[in-house]
Write an enzyme that holds these catalytic residues in place. Sequence first.
Site, PDB file in Angstrom:
ATOM      1  N   LYS A   1       0.813  -1.197   0.000  1.00 20.40           N
ATOM      2  CA  LYS A   1       0.000   0.000   0.000  1.00 20.40           C
ATOM      3  C   LYS A   1       0.855   1.260   0.000  1.00 20.40           C
ATOM      4  O   LYS A   1       0.381   2.360  -0.256  1.00 20.40           O
ATOM      5  CB  LYS A   1      -0.865   0.033   1.269  1.00 20.40           C
ATOM      6  CG  LYS A   1      -1.778  -1.150   1.434  1.00 20.40           C
ATOM      7  CD  LYS A   1      -2.495  -1.078   2.808  1.00 20.40           C
ATOM      8  CE  LYS A   1      -3.326  -2.317   3.025  1.00 20.40           C
ATOM      9  NZ  LYS A   1      -3.841  -2.395   4.399  1.00 20.40           N
ATOM     10  N   GLY A   2       2.128   1.081   0.334  1.00 14.65           N
ATOM     11  CA  GLY A   2       2.993   2.227   0.626  1.00 14.65           C
ATOM     12  C   GLY A   2       3.158   3.236  -0.497  1.00 14.65           C
ATOM     13  O   GLY A   2       3.457   4.400  -0.243  1.00 14.65           O
TER      14      GLY A   2
ATOM     15  N   GLU B   1       7.272   2.223  -6.348  1.00 11.58           N
ATOM     16  CA  GLU B   1       7.489   1.765  -4.977  1.00 11.58           C
ATOM     17  C   GLU B   1       7.688   2.952  -4.039  1.00 11.58           C
ATOM     18  O   GLU B   1       8.121   4.020  -4.472  1.00 11.58           O
ATOM     19  CB  GLU B   1       8.745   0.878  -4.920  1.00 11.58           C
ATOM     20  CG  GLU B   1       8.509  -0.594  -4.672  1.00 11.58           C
ATOM     21  CD  GLU B   1       7.935  -0.958  -3.316  1.00 11.58           C
ATOM     22  OE1 GLU B   1       7.233  -0.138  -2.692  1.00 11.58           O
ATOM     23  OE2 GLU B   1       8.169  -2.085  -2.877  1.00 11.58           O
ATOM     24  N   ASP B   2       7.401   2.724  -2.763  1.00 14.21           N
ATOM     25  CA  ASP B   2       7.671   3.766  -1.780  1.00 14.21           C
ATOM     26  C   ASP B   2       9.153   3.803  -1.407  1.00 14.21           C
ATOM     27  O   ASP B   2       9.770   4.852  -1.352  1.00 14.21           O
ATOM     28  CB  ASP B   2       6.786   3.587  -0.524  1.00 14.21           C
ATOM     29  CG  ASP B   2       6.868   2.175   0.079  1.00 14.21           C
ATOM     30  OD1 ASP B   2       7.561   1.300  -0.477  1.00 14.21           O
ATOM     31  OD2 ASP B   2       6.231   1.952   1.122  1.00 14.21           O
TER      32      ASP B   2
ATOM     33  N   ASP C   1      14.697  -1.057   0.217  1.00 10.90           N
ATOM     34  CA  ASP C   1      15.525  -1.214   1.418  1.00 10.90           C
ATOM     35  C   ASP C   1      16.543  -2.326   1.129  1.00 10.90           C
ATOM     36  O   ASP C   1      17.560  -2.079   0.495  1.00 10.90           O
ATOM     37  CB  ASP C   1      14.551  -1.543   2.561  1.00 10.90           C
ATOM     38  CG  ASP C   1      15.189  -1.627   3.923  1.00 10.90           C
ATOM     39  OD1 ASP C   1      16.223  -0.991   4.132  1.00 10.90           O
ATOM     40  OD2 ASP C   1      14.653  -2.337   4.800  1.00 10.90           O
TER      41      ASP C   1
ATOM     42  N   LYS D   1      17.257   3.207   0.251  1.00  9.23           N
ATOM     43  CA  LYS D   1      18.216   3.018   1.362  1.00  9.23           C
ATOM     44  C   LYS D   1      19.330   2.110   0.845  1.00  9.23           C
ATOM     45  O   LYS D   1      19.354   0.914   1.132  1.00  9.23           O
ATOM     46  CB  LYS D   1      17.529   2.315   2.540  1.00  9.23           C
ATOM     47  CG  LYS D   1      16.739   3.183   3.477  1.00  9.23           C
ATOM     48  CD  LYS D   1      16.377   2.354   4.715  1.00  9.23           C
ATOM     49  CE  LYS D   1      15.169   2.896   5.417  1.00  9.23           C
ATOM     50  NZ  LYS D   1      14.639   1.964   6.438  1.00  9.23           N
TER      51      LYS D   1
ATOM     52  N   PHE E   1      14.290   4.423  10.086  1.00 16.01           N
ATOM     53  CA  PHE E   1      12.923   3.986   9.812  1.00 16.01           C
ATOM     54  C   PHE E   1      12.051   5.211   9.603  1.00 16.01           C
ATOM     55  O   PHE E   1      11.908   6.045  10.501  1.00 16.01           O
ATOM     56  CB  PHE E   1      12.376   3.121  10.949  1.00 16.01           C
ATOM     57  CG  PHE E   1      11.076   2.475  10.584  1.00 16.01           C
ATOM     58  CD1 PHE E   1      11.056   1.304   9.825  1.00 16.01           C
ATOM     59  CD2 PHE E   1       9.862   3.057  10.942  1.00 16.01           C
ATOM     60  CE1 PHE E   1       9.851   0.719   9.456  1.00 16.01           C
ATOM     61  CE2 PHE E   1       8.657   2.474  10.576  1.00 16.01           C
ATOM     62  CZ  PHE E   1       8.648   1.302   9.833  1.00 16.01           C
ATOM     63  N   VAL E   2      11.478   5.317   8.425  1.00 10.69           N
ATOM     64  CA  VAL E   2      10.693   6.509   8.094  1.00 10.69           C
ATOM     65  C   VAL E   2       9.205   6.181   7.967  1.00 10.69           C
ATOM     66  O   VAL E   2       8.827   5.053   7.646  1.00 10.69           O
ATOM     67  CB  VAL E   2      11.202   7.185   6.793  1.00 10.69           C
ATOM     68  CG1 VAL E   2      12.568   7.806   7.003  1.00 10.69           C
ATOM     69  CG2 VAL E   2      11.235   6.199   5.628  1.00 10.69           C
TER      70      VAL E   2
ATOM     71  N   ASP F   1       4.111   3.439   6.544  1.00 10.33           N
ATOM     72  CA  ASP F   1       3.403   3.229   7.812  1.00 10.33           C
ATOM     73  C   ASP F   1       4.316   2.766   8.938  1.00 10.33           C
ATOM     74  O   ASP F   1       5.439   2.300   8.708  1.00 10.33           O
ATOM     75  CB  ASP F   1       2.305   2.176   7.626  1.00 10.33           C
ATOM     76  CG  ASP F   1       2.892   0.768   7.511  1.00 10.33           C
ATOM     77  OD1 ASP F   1       3.829   0.587   6.716  1.00 10.33           O
ATOM     78  OD2 ASP F   1       2.425  -0.126   8.228  1.00 10.33           O
TER      79      ASP F   1
ATOM     80  N   ARG G   1       0.358   6.647   7.396  1.00 11.66           N
ATOM     81  CA  ARG G   1       0.543   6.741   5.941  1.00 11.66           C
ATOM     82  C   ARG G   1       0.080   8.092   5.405  1.00 11.66           C
ATOM     83  O   ARG G   1       0.533   8.537   4.363  1.00 11.66           O
ATOM     84  CB  ARG G   1      -0.266   5.647   5.224  1.00 11.66           C
ATOM     85  CG  ARG G   1       0.232   4.238   5.457  1.00 11.66           C
ATOM     86  CD  ARG G   1      -0.425   3.287   4.472  1.00 11.66           C
ATOM     87  NE  ARG G   1      -0.339   1.894   4.869  1.00 11.66           N
ATOM     88  CZ  ARG G   1       0.704   1.107   4.635  1.00 11.66           C
ATOM     89  NH1 ARG G   1       1.764   1.584   4.012  1.00 11.66           N
ATOM     90  NH2 ARG G   1       0.688  -0.149   5.021  1.00 11.66           N
TER      91      ARG G   1
HETATM   92  P1  5GP Z   1      12.869  -4.497   1.011  1.00 13.86           P
HETATM   93  O1  5GP Z   1      12.182  -5.719   0.501  1.00 13.86           O
HETATM   94  O2  5GP Z   1      13.523  -3.662  -0.053  1.00 13.86           O
HETATM   95  O3  5GP Z   1      13.800  -4.803   2.156  1.00 13.86           O
HETATM   96  O4  5GP Z   1      11.770  -3.620   1.718  1.00 13.86           O
HETATM   97  C1  5GP Z   1      10.789  -2.995   1.059  1.00 13.86           C
HETATM   98  C2  5GP Z   1       9.618  -2.761   1.978  1.00 13.86           C
HETATM   99  O5  5GP Z   1       9.985  -2.675   3.371  1.00 13.86           O
HETATM  100  C3  5GP Z   1       9.006  -1.419   1.654  1.00 13.86           C
HETATM  101  O6  5GP Z   1       8.081  -1.534   0.593  1.00 13.86           O
HETATM  102  C4  5GP Z   1       8.381  -1.043   2.975  1.00 13.86           C
HETATM  103  O7  5GP Z   1       7.101  -1.638   3.091  1.00 13.86           O
HETATM  104  C5  5GP Z   1       9.279  -1.656   4.023  1.00 13.86           C
HETATM  105  N1  5GP Z   1      10.243  -0.662   4.560  1.00 13.86           N
HETATM  106  C6  5GP Z   1      11.573  -0.643   4.391  1.00 13.86           C
HETATM  107  N2  5GP Z   1      12.126   0.405   5.023  1.00 13.86           N
HETATM  108  C7  5GP Z   1      11.097   1.081   5.596  1.00 13.86           C
HETATM  109  C8  5GP Z   1      11.023   2.279   6.378  1.00 13.86           C
HETATM  110  O8  5GP Z   1      11.999   2.970   6.696  1.00 13.86           O
HETATM  111  N3  5GP Z   1       9.783   2.655   6.777  1.00 13.86           N
HETATM  112  C9  5GP Z   1       8.652   1.951   6.471  1.00 13.86           C
HETATM  113  N4  5GP Z   1       7.499   2.423   6.918  1.00 13.86           N
HETATM  114  N5  5GP Z   1       8.684   0.817   5.730  1.00 13.86           N
HETATM  115  C10 5GP Z   1       9.901   0.396   5.298  1.00 13.86           C
END
Ligand code: 5GP
Length: 185
Positions: free
Chosen positions: A51-52, A106-107, A110, A138, A159-160, A166, A172
């Site tokens: 949803k992000g 994507e939001d 990470d 990140k 962590f944002v 969220d 959100r």
């Molecule tokens: P990845 O699979 O790249 O590790 O993570 C992607 C997902 O992790 C993002 O779509 C998000 O939902 C969550 N995520 C990663 N870092 C953050 C953050 O700093 N804040 C929030 N709210 N969600 C995060």
Amino acid sequence: MNTPIFPQSAPIGTVLIDRSAISSRISAMAQEIDAAYASTDAPLILLSVLKGSILFLADLARSLTIPVELEFIAVRSYEGTQSTGSVELVKDVSMPLRGRDVLMVEDIVDTGTTIAFLHEHIRRHAPRSVRLASLLNKESRREKSVTVDYIGFDIPDRFVIGYGLDYDGIYRNLPDIRVLDGEES
Ligand code: 5GP
């Protein structure tokens, strides 16, 4: 100048990227995307990862001038240890992607696990091209090698929340991107 976000309580966390910076960066990203897809023959499919990304999608879509279609996909991440997080598809696309240009929206990227999974999954739908626009990146947390074609902001390992992101399902709707108080990298 800073309107309280929740009138009944103090705004949570501290602002990392404010709404005007978000807005101008998205306009610049949209210009880049407009130019990249200017000569394609079919509308670009903006594929929002729920949803992000929905606030980013809404603003990006309105800044673009090329024809677009909107589509949605949803995944769930399981975080065992950070390095063994796995991803499950919750909602697949409901339109054919075969032969189309797809821009995943994507939001945040990470570790890259979610996007690596989605890239692989979307390729099975046989689109003509797949690219990725992420509002936040990140880089220091990356575990999977993924290409982020359009990046809004590179951010540190914090962590944002806000602007779609969220904490436990809430925040959100905050218009700025914030770091939770006490959150250390
Ligand atoms: P990845 O699979 O790249 O590790 O993570 C992607 C997902 O992790 C993002 O779509 C998000 O939902 C969550 N995520 C990663 N870092 C953050 C953050 O700093 N804040 C929030 N709210 N969600 C995060």
